[in-house]
Write a protein that holds these residues in place. Sequence first.
Motif, PDB file in Angstrom:
ATOM      1  N   ASN A 353       3.730   5.395  66.187  1.00  0.00           N
ATOM      2  CA  ASN A 353       2.831   5.967  67.335  1.00  0.00           C
ATOM      3  C   ASN A 353       1.196   6.105  67.050  1.00  0.00           C
ATOM      4  N   ASP A 354       0.537   5.866  65.771  1.00  0.00           N
ATOM      5  CA  ASP A 354      -0.626   5.906  65.441  1.00  0.00           C
ATOM      6  C   ASP A 354      -1.104   4.668  65.869  1.00  0.00           C
ATOM      7  N   PRO A 355      -2.237   4.392  66.824  1.00  0.00           N
ATOM      8  CA  PRO A 355      -2.689   3.182  67.140  1.00  0.00           C
ATOM      9  C   PRO A 355      -3.866   2.597  66.012  1.00  0.00           C
ATOM     10  N   ASP A 356      -3.827   3.566  65.006  1.00  0.00           N
ATOM     11  CA  ASP A 356      -4.885   2.981  64.013  1.00  0.00           C
ATOM     12  C   ASP A 356      -4.514   2.688  62.594  1.00  0.00           C
ATOM     13  N   THR A 357      -3.205   2.466  62.365  1.00  0.00           N
ATOM     14  CA  THR A 357      -2.541   2.116  61.374  1.00  0.00           C
ATOM     15  C   THR A 357      -2.001   0.744  61.316  1.00  0.00           C
ATOM     16  N   TYR A 358      -2.475  -0.140  60.605  1.00  0.00           N
ATOM     17  CA  TYR A 358      -2.131  -1.542  60.661  1.00  0.00           C
ATOM     18  C   TYR A 358      -1.454  -2.232  59.436  1.00  0.00           C
ATOM     19  N   ALA A 359      -1.015  -3.408  59.470  1.00  0.00           N
ATOM     20  CA  ALA A 359      -0.436  -3.924  58.123  1.00  0.00           C
ATOM     21  C   ALA A 359      -0.674  -5.736  58.271  1.00  0.00           C
ATOM     22  N   GLN A 360      -0.683  -6.095  57.121  1.00  0.00           N
ATOM     23  CA  GLN A 360      -0.636  -7.509  56.902  1.00  0.00           C
ATOM     24  C   GLN A 360       0.243  -7.911  55.840  1.00  0.00           C
ATOM     25  N   THR A 361       1.173  -9.101  55.935  1.00  0.00           N
ATOM     26  CA  THR A 361       2.181  -9.440  55.146  1.00  0.00           C
ATOM     27  C   THR A 361       2.477 -10.875  55.250  1.00  0.00           C
ATOM     28  N   ASN A 362       3.339 -11.190  54.499  1.00  0.00           N
ATOM     29  CA  ASN A 362       3.712 -12.619  54.725  1.00  0.00           C
ATOM     30  C   ASN A 362       5.233 -12.995  54.778  1.00  0.00           C
ATOM     31  N   ARG A 363       5.655 -13.913  55.488  1.00  0.00           N
ATOM     32  CA  ARG A 363       6.934 -14.312  55.742  1.00  0.00           C
ATOM     33  C   ARG A 363       7.732 -14.820  54.441  1.00  0.00           C
ATOM     34  N   ASP A 364       6.995 -15.058  53.395  1.00  0.00           N
ATOM     35  CA  ASP A 364       7.451 -15.396  51.987  1.00  0.00           C
ATOM     36  C   ASP A 364       7.258 -14.294  50.839  1.00  0.00           C
ATOM     37  N   ASP A 365       6.862 -13.185  51.462  1.00  0.00           N
ATOM     38  CA  ASP A 365       6.592 -12.076  50.460  1.00  0.00           C
ATOM     39  C   ASP A 365       8.149 -11.817  49.721  1.00  0.00           C
ATOM     40  N   LEU A 366       7.902 -11.830  48.170  1.00  0.00           N
ATOM     41  CA  LEU A 366       8.876 -11.680  47.330  1.00  0.00           C
ATOM     42  C   LEU A 366       9.494 -10.204  47.227  1.00  0.00           C
ATOM     43  N   ILE A 367       8.723  -9.161  47.823  1.00  0.00           N
ATOM     44  CA  ILE A 367       9.011  -7.865  47.690  1.00  0.00           C
ATOM     45  C   ILE A 367       9.882  -7.478  48.845  1.00  0.00           C
TER      46      ILE A 367
END
Length: 418
Positions: A353-367
Amino acid sequence: MLAPPAYAVPVVGLADSAGLRATVFGTPPQDMAPLPATVPLTEVDIALPWRLPAPAVFWFNVRLRAWFSAQPGEAPLAVVIAGTGSGGNSANNATLRAVLYGAGYHVLTLPSPTFPGFIVAASHTGVAGDLWQDSEDLYATIEVLRANLPRETKISAIDVVGTSLGGAHAAVVKAIDAREHRLGIRRAVMINPPVSLIASIGRLDRLFAQSIGTDEGAVERFYQRLYAQLANAYRASDAVQLDANFLLGAAAAILTNDREFSAAIALTFRVAFVNLFFAGDLYARAGVVVNPAQPPKVGDDLEHYARALRGKTFAEYFDGVFVPYYTRHRAGATRESLIAQSRLDIIGDALRNDPDTYAQTNRDDLILDGAELAWLERTLGARIAVYDHGGHLGNLGERRQVADLLDMLGGRWRGAAR
């Protein structure tokens, strides 16, 4: 030396061969975003009022060390939180410091709550690994640090950014501020966060067992092989940061195949984890590797503790130190409740619901596994950038990653399909 594998390296999380190699090698220099040639840097050294009595062997960590880069005039402040086991001046923090300073931010870089210097100087428990408690410690620390920045510092807004576990902490810190309103945090960006701390570290433990093994001799031989390369690099430079990136840099220089890259990644996390385990065992008086009746003294050789801990898994820390401590100190806590509280689900509503929280990640992230990546995408919707390649933090500083990060922090991000 490890023999080349006679089998395909088991997939860890979503990582394939390219993801493993990206994790080890990082962003190629030609793909890095432009960075300023110099960034002013001041070390902040501060005693925090809630610090617990420190075990004697940690006498040098009783004051928190953070790093601050100030703009000449008013600017937003970006607080950068390091990943597992890393200090405030780690290579990843330094990259983000340059990125953010070059974009016009004051920058304050902090250690991870799993870093010994934070555990001793800033933890309310001494037993790291609880997502909410560690984030509350960070929140209180940021509040004190902000009040103790140079008097001439003018701050127009506060944003938080974190890498890996620090990414999860950044989001929880923002959720805490939404309740406490003591910092007025504007935006948060998670970079390659875990969804479940326990599941992610469990994958790394399995990677350790599959690529190195559990035999103490094999572990020590591989450890010494990498550290011989690391020592050579250290002697050749007066500007080396002894952190995970440096260890992976040593691996990139001498290793040749996916099994060896897997082993280097697993060992990097294990070495960071050793310090967390050692500190937690001391503070909790758990007696897993340290006799609480005879704790180490200043000047004692600690190598035998390190050797013992390099062979131990996170499950042993969780069941031998973490669970006993928290079930004693938190009313109603059980092993199962502590597992549930190690997930980003604890702020699921805030993430949705918080419009000011974002993320970046990768489709081959090992975690991450597929279900966890899907949860992040479903929960954050258009507020997540998922890159096809990069492993775990292997594209940090890359032009597109940096441009997207700055768009997120600047409120300009409109989703990957812009």
